[in-house]
Scaffold this motif. Structure first.
Motif, PDB file in Angstrom:
ATOM      1  N   TYR A  48      -6.835   1.700  -7.675  1.00  0.00           N
ATOM      2  CA  TYR A  48      -6.404   1.049  -6.444  1.00  0.00           C
ATOM      3  C   TYR A  48      -6.815  -0.426  -6.530  1.00  0.00           C
ATOM      4  O   TYR A  48      -7.997  -0.753  -6.414  1.00  0.00           O
ATOM      5  CB  TYR A  48      -7.065   1.664  -5.210  1.00  0.00           C
ATOM      6  CG  TYR A  48      -7.027   3.166  -5.106  1.00  0.00           C
ATOM      7  CD1 TYR A  48      -5.996   3.924  -5.660  1.00  0.00           C
ATOM      8  CD2 TYR A  48      -8.038   3.852  -4.432  1.00  0.00           C
ATOM      9  CE1 TYR A  48      -5.980   5.302  -5.547  1.00  0.00           C
ATOM     10  CE2 TYR A  48      -8.025   5.230  -4.306  1.00  0.00           C
ATOM     11  CZ  TYR A  48      -6.996   5.946  -4.874  1.00  0.00           C
ATOM     12  OH  TYR A  48      -6.994   7.316  -4.754  1.00  0.00           O
TER      13      TYR A  48
ATOM     14  N   GLN B 158      -2.809  -0.401  -2.998  1.00  0.00           N
ATOM     15  CA  GLN B 158      -3.849   0.030  -2.070  1.00  0.00           C
ATOM     16  C   GLN B 158      -3.478   1.422  -1.579  1.00  0.00           C
ATOM     17  O   GLN B 158      -2.303   1.756  -1.462  1.00  0.00           O
ATOM     18  CB  GLN B 158      -3.960  -0.934  -0.893  1.00  0.00           C
ATOM     19  CG  GLN B 158      -5.127  -0.660   0.048  1.00  0.00           C
ATOM     20  CD  GLN B 158      -5.141  -1.645   1.208  1.00  0.00           C
ATOM     21  OE1 GLN B 158      -4.270  -1.616   2.063  1.00  0.00           O
ATOM     22  NE2 GLN B 158      -6.119  -2.537   1.227  1.00  0.00           N
ATOM     23  N   MET B 159      -4.487   2.244  -1.311  1.00  0.00           N
ATOM     24  CA  MET B 159      -4.233   3.605  -0.849  1.00  0.00           C
ATOM     25  C   MET B 159      -4.910   3.812   0.494  1.00  0.00           C
ATOM     26  O   MET B 159      -6.094   3.506   0.646  1.00  0.00           O
ATOM     27  CB  MET B 159      -4.766   4.611  -1.873  1.00  0.00           C
ATOM     28  CG  MET B 159      -4.415   6.056  -1.564  1.00  0.00           C
ATOM     29  SD  MET B 159      -5.573   6.802  -0.414  1.00  0.00           S
ATOM     30  CE  MET B 159      -4.985   8.463  -0.327  1.00  0.00           C
TER      31      MET B 159
ATOM     32  N   PHE C 165      -2.037   2.072  -7.818  1.00  0.00           N
ATOM     33  CA  PHE C 165      -1.597   1.691  -6.488  1.00  0.00           C
ATOM     34  C   PHE C 165      -2.139   0.307  -6.125  1.00  0.00           C
ATOM     35  O   PHE C 165      -3.262  -0.045  -6.498  1.00  0.00           O
ATOM     36  CB  PHE C 165      -2.100   2.685  -5.434  1.00  0.00           C
ATOM     37  CG  PHE C 165      -1.471   4.048  -5.496  1.00  0.00           C
ATOM     38  CD1 PHE C 165      -0.192   4.235  -5.999  1.00  0.00           C
ATOM     39  CD2 PHE C 165      -2.161   5.156  -5.023  1.00  0.00           C
ATOM     40  CE1 PHE C 165       0.388   5.487  -6.039  1.00  0.00           C
ATOM     41  CE2 PHE C 165      -1.600   6.411  -5.056  1.00  0.00           C
ATOM     42  CZ  PHE C 165      -0.311   6.583  -5.571  1.00  0.00           C
TER      43      PHE C 165
ATOM     44  N   ARG D  54     -12.980   9.798  -3.794  1.00  0.00           N
ATOM     45  CA  ARG D  54     -11.767   9.290  -4.454  1.00  0.00           C
ATOM     46  C   ARG D  54     -11.373  10.102  -5.678  1.00  0.00           C
ATOM     47  O   ARG D  54     -10.345   9.822  -6.294  1.00  0.00           O
ATOM     48  CB  ARG D  54     -11.964   7.824  -4.846  1.00  0.00           C
ATOM     49  CG  ARG D  54     -12.120   6.888  -3.644  1.00  0.00           C
ATOM     50  CD  ARG D  54     -12.225   5.442  -4.074  1.00  0.00           C
ATOM     51  NE  ARG D  54     -12.320   4.548  -2.931  1.00  0.00           N
ATOM     52  CZ  ARG D  54     -13.445   4.165  -2.367  1.00  0.00           C
ATOM     53  NH1 ARG D  54     -14.612   4.634  -2.827  1.00  0.00           N
ATOM     54  NH2 ARG D  54     -13.442   3.335  -1.339  1.00  0.00           N
TER      55      ARG D  54
ATOM     56  N   TYR E  93     -11.400   0.954  -8.335  1.00  0.00           N
ATOM     57  CA  TYR E  93     -10.836   0.318  -7.149  1.00  0.00           C
ATOM     58  C   TYR E  93     -11.562  -0.990  -6.858  1.00  0.00           C
ATOM     59  O   TYR E  93     -12.734  -1.175  -7.177  1.00  0.00           O
ATOM     60  CB  TYR E  93     -10.939   1.252  -5.939  1.00  0.00           C
ATOM     61  CG  TYR E  93     -12.336   1.773  -5.662  1.00  0.00           C
ATOM     62  CD1 TYR E  93     -13.173   1.119  -4.761  1.00  0.00           C
ATOM     63  CD2 TYR E  93     -12.824   2.891  -6.331  1.00  0.00           C
ATOM     64  CE1 TYR E  93     -14.452   1.578  -4.525  1.00  0.00           C
ATOM     65  CE2 TYR E  93     -14.104   3.360  -6.098  1.00  0.00           C
ATOM     66  CZ  TYR E  93     -14.914   2.706  -5.192  1.00  0.00           C
ATOM     67  OH  TYR E  93     -16.188   3.162  -4.968  1.00  0.00           O
TER      68      TYR E  93
ATOM     69  N   ASN F 264      -7.002   7.545 -11.109  1.00  0.00           N
ATOM     70  CA  ASN F 264      -6.164   6.603 -10.371  1.00  0.00           C
ATOM     71  C   ASN F 264      -6.828   5.225 -10.334  1.00  0.00           C
ATOM     72  O   ASN F 264      -8.019   5.082 -10.602  1.00  0.00           O
ATOM     73  CB  ASN F 264      -5.937   7.098  -8.939  1.00  0.00           C
ATOM     74  CG  ASN F 264      -5.177   8.404  -8.891  1.00  0.00           C
ATOM     75  OD1 ASN F 264      -4.025   8.485  -9.283  1.00  0.00           O
ATOM     76  ND2 ASN F 264      -5.836   9.457  -8.412  1.00  0.00           N
TER      77      ASN F 264
ATOM     78  N   ASP G 293      -9.084   0.907  -0.652  1.00  0.00           N
ATOM     79  CA  ASP G 293      -8.437   1.671   0.405  1.00  0.00           C
ATOM     80  C   ASP G 293      -8.966   1.173   1.744  1.00  0.00           C
ATOM     81  O   ASP G 293     -10.128   1.350   2.064  1.00  0.00           O
ATOM     82  CB  ASP G 293      -8.654   3.176   0.244  1.00  0.00           C
ATOM     83  CG  ASP G 293      -9.999   3.526  -0.364  1.00  0.00           C
ATOM     84  OD1 ASP G 293     -10.897   2.653  -0.381  1.00  0.00           O
ATOM     85  OD2 ASP G 293     -10.151   4.660  -0.811  1.00  0.00           O
TER      86      ASP G 293
ATOM     87  N   ARG H 221       0.806  -1.209   0.000  1.00  0.00           N
ATOM     88  CA  ARG H 221       0.000   0.000   0.000  1.00  0.00           C
ATOM     89  C   ARG H 221       0.847   1.271   0.000  1.00  0.00           C
ATOM     90  O   ARG H 221       2.061   1.238   0.224  1.00  0.00           O
ATOM     91  CB  ARG H 221      -0.893   0.011   1.239  1.00  0.00           C
ATOM     92  CG  ARG H 221      -0.126   0.136   2.557  1.00  0.00           C
ATOM     93  CD  ARG H 221      -1.004  -0.209   3.743  1.00  0.00           C
ATOM     94  NE  ARG H 221      -0.315  -0.026   5.035  1.00  0.00           N
ATOM     95  CZ  ARG H 221       0.505  -0.910   5.564  1.00  0.00           C
ATOM     96  NH1 ARG H 221       0.766  -2.031   4.924  1.00  0.00           N
ATOM     97  NH2 ARG H 221       1.067  -0.676   6.742  1.00  0.00           N
TER      98      ARG H 221
END
Length: 743
Positions: free
Chosen positions: A643, A611-612, A609, A654, A660, A641, A647, A584
């Motif tokens: 993820y 994870q954020m 990412f 977001r 995500y 973005n 998150d 993350r």
């Protein structure tokens, strides 16, 4: 006014809003409504605004900001923002929307897609029916078109992050014999309008300038990676032989004011040179008359020799003492330390192999005679080794600068040598490593801080050898186009060195790097904003690929962890076009203590990412003052973005076009070969596949990079790599790194 009319729209000051930040939200007052009004911001009542409904957005702000034309003149810049979701109250009333009764209606607080800055002029357009009263009449709100917005925000315009790129162009103290290139790495949250480079002859008075509006990619042979820079070619015609040429650059953002601009004009402090924002003095040698070459050979003689080929010296120090600005070494082993009187010089003294030699046959040995006694010493194209763990170079706090360029760093060449007490940049204003291969890193070379000593490193185009244990490289200022396999960990410096002239790590550049198989269980690859007194304002983390394969510590933490995080502001952070696989990122925490520490003007754009995570007022027992991280918590300047695992400690907004998954149902980004995560083999290929969810997601014009770190043309894909492969990086011969980058 009638019930449902929009009575006012305000961008409130943080003090009146009761928050630690401002600029990212508005207060909208509706006549005759009561607390509890329902909101439809474009995607139905009770929902945040979805990307698919952007054209139907209920609240639109037309913003005129200060900005710059390409010639550096100020001009107005038009921006469009939208209301995304209704704000909540702070702890302990976090379950309630932030609505409050006014004298004649209700005030509703809404978060926006981006910031309104203190110098902006704003109007608002509100769609009819966007709000519904919860009183008996259930009235809906009226339309409003281009009504004036009261802007009370104190938020300054975001700042440019910029530095001189000394691989792609000249460095301070270079001698130039023909047209020369000035190169600047630069990033701004809203984009760069231009970089203007000027050059002025101190004797001739000749002046010239160039305007650059796009970046050029250049490959570093040692790492095989590309870095991007705004490059200006300056003609040498018009300058006088032997004179000093003062070069300056000024970087103008598309949106910003004079405080946003980065300029080298008037900046000459020696200890600040490591920042890459000083004036760049050069020596004009267009007639090629200024070389003072002295030859050094094994078997030479410092007493009877004269530095000619026929009568060479025996030592580097003797050649420097004789006035050499170029020291040519034949095959052999040469200590670099000397006890001469210090030589003050505005230009580099270059130590390099002679024509009949190369880095395999010329060994520059750092020995236990540590002083090098020259204001500017460049070791170029040699193999550099250590005599012992008591070997390093000492600048003696005399305003010296040291550079290793195109070298093979080989600490173990003469036999096993344990980590030195301190590195080669000890008590030196700057120590640069440019296009160096070999075993460079903290384990073998101790390129890190030491007590309160003056130590300041930068790395451009280098390979960083695997560390058997995690080592912190914490005295760095810029890391560009470097490749590391293993546990080289970069974190903020301690503040002890500030007393000895080391500048604050403000405006650092960490860009276009590849970190592979980082397998430390407890360390992070990059840590910023977590050392007390080093908030790392204005950092640019751009275009990197990070792979973590062990442990549960985050891959990146920026104002994210640590006891000091809660005690300082960290502003102007740019996280743009990075790939982080295997663990993350922890960002913009304000989760302990009783104070809201400012985390304003963060931009998080185009990242993939694992994870954020973000923490704010609800953690550690809760405290309603901890709202400094609310801009990123609510998705301000956060868009495009992905993820993979969502998150765990979630954003409440977001941002636009963010996809995500969850830890139990990840949304795979679609890499060619993901080898990250616990027990991952490492050395993965994080290029998006043809079916990847990352492809083509970023809107045209949002990012202005020419290519990614592998040299592939920028195609608007999320992350540090683009799916269309143009070039495959090939590290220079002899590289010790795993050369596998892509299949």
């Amino acid at each position: 006014m009638a019930i449902g009319d929009i009575a006012s729209v305000t961008v409130p000051h943080r003090s009146s809003a009761g928050l630690a930040v401002d600029g990212g939200f508005i207060d909208l007052e509706i006549e005759g409504f009561i607390v509890g009004a329902e909101c439809d911001l474009g995607s139905g009542f009770g929902n945040p605004l979805l990307d698919a409904d952007l054209a139907n957005a209920s609240v639109t702000l037309n913003v005129t900001s200060s900005g710059y034309a390409t010639d550096g003149t100020i001009e107005g810049k038009s921006r469009t923002l939208h209301g995304t979701h209704v704000a909540r109250r702070t702890f302990p009333n976090q379950g309630e929307q932030d609505q409050a009764a006014t004298a004649s209606g209700v005030r509703i607080r809404l978060w926006l897609t981006g910031n309104v800055y203190s110098g902006d002029t704003v109007t608002a357009t509100i769609r009819a029916g966007a709000f519904q009263n919860q009183a008996a009449g259930a009235e809906t709100s009226s339309a409003a078109s281009e009504i004036a917005v009261t802007n009370e925000a104190s938020l300054p315009y975001p700042r440019v992050t910029a530095k001189l790129d000394e691989f792609a162009g000249v460095a301070s103290g270079d001698r130039v014999k023909s047209d020369f290139r000035v190169a600047v790495n630069a990033v701004a949250g809203h984009g760069i309008s231009s970089v203007i480079v000027s050059a002025s002859g101190r004797t001739s008075g000749h002046q010239t300038s160039a305007i650059v509006t796009s970046m050029t990619a250049r490959q570093r042979p040692a790492s095989g990676l590309y870095g991007m820079a705004y490059e200006a070619v300056i003609p040498i015609a018009g300058f006088q032989q032997g004179e000093l040429i003062d070069c300056d650059y000024t970087v103008y953002p598309k949106v910003g004011d004079s405080n946003s601009v980065v300029s080298t004009v008037g900046r000459t402090l020696s200890t600040d040179e490591i920042l890459g924002r000083n004036r760049i003095p050069l020596i004009c040698d267009k007639a090629d008359q200024l070389d003072q070459i002295r030859h050094v050979r094994e078997g030479g003689n410092d007493g009877s020799g004269d530095g000619s080929l026929a009568a060479p010296y025996a030592s580097i120090g003797r050649a420097l003492q004789a006035g050499a600005n170029i020291v040519e070494l034949g095959p052999g082993i040469y200590p670099v330390g000397n006890t001469n009187s210090r030589i003050a010089s505005q230009e580099w003294a270059i130590v390099r192999p002679a024509a009949e030699a190369n880095e395999d046959s010329v060994i520059v040995r750092i020995n236990e005679q540590r002083t090098y006694r020259h204001q500017r010493l460049r070791i170029q194209g040699c193999r550099v080794t250590l005599q012992s763990s008591s070997s390093w170079l000492d600048g003696e706090n005399q305003g010296n600068h040291l550079e290793f360029r195109d070298c093979r760093m080989d600490s173990q060449w003469g036999g096993p040598v344990s980590t030195p007490t301190v590195g080669p940049g000890y008590r030196t204003d700057s120590c640069r490593f440019i296009n160096c291969s070999g075993d460079l890193g903290a384990e073998h070379w101790a390129v890190q801080s030491f007590s309160s000593s003056r130590i300041a490193y930068s790395f451009n185009g280098c390979e960083l050898l695997d560390s058997t244990t995690a080592h912190s490289m914490n005295a760095w200022f810029h890391v560009v186009a470097c490749k590391s396999i293993g546990q080289n960990s970069f974190r903020a410096n301690s503040t002890a060195s500030l007393a000895n002239g080391v500048p604050e790590q403000e405006g650092v550049f960490f860009a276009w790097n590849q970190f592979v198989d980082f397998r430390s269980s407890g360390r992070k690859i990059l840590t910023l904003g977590e050392t007390a007194g080093q908030p790392n304002h204005n950092a640019a983390i751009v275009g990197n690929v990070f792979e973590k394969t062990a442990g549960t510590s985050p891959a990146i933490a920026i104002a994210g962890d640590g006891t000091e995080t809660a005690s300082q502001a960290t502003n102007d952070i740019k996280l743009i076009a990075n790939t982080v696989a295997g663990e993350r990122v922890n960002l913009s925490y304000n989760d302990s203590g009783p104070t809201g520490w400012d985390r304003s003007n963060w931009f998080m754009i185009g990242n993939s990412f694992h994870q954020m995570n973000i923490k704010a007022d609800l953690f550690n027992g809760g405290n309603g003052q901890r709202t400094g991280g609310w801009p990123l918590l609510n998705g301000i300047n956060c868009h495009h973005n992905h993820y993979r695992d969502g998150d765990l400690f979630a954003q409440e907004g977001r941002g636009r076009d963010t996809t995500y998954g969850t830890p139990s149902q990840p949304m795979e980004p679609g890499y060619v070969d993901d080898r990250s995560g616990l027990s991952g083999a490492g050395g993965g290929d994080y290029t998006p596949t043809a079916e990847s969810v990352l492809i083509g997601r970023i809107l045209a014009g949002v990012l202005d990079f020419g290519s990614d770190l592998a040299g592939s043309t920028y195609r608007r894909d999320i992350g540090g790599l683009q799916h269309q492969i143009v070039f495959v990086p090939t590290p220079q011969a002899g590289s010790t790194l795993n050369r596998r980058f892509r299949p």
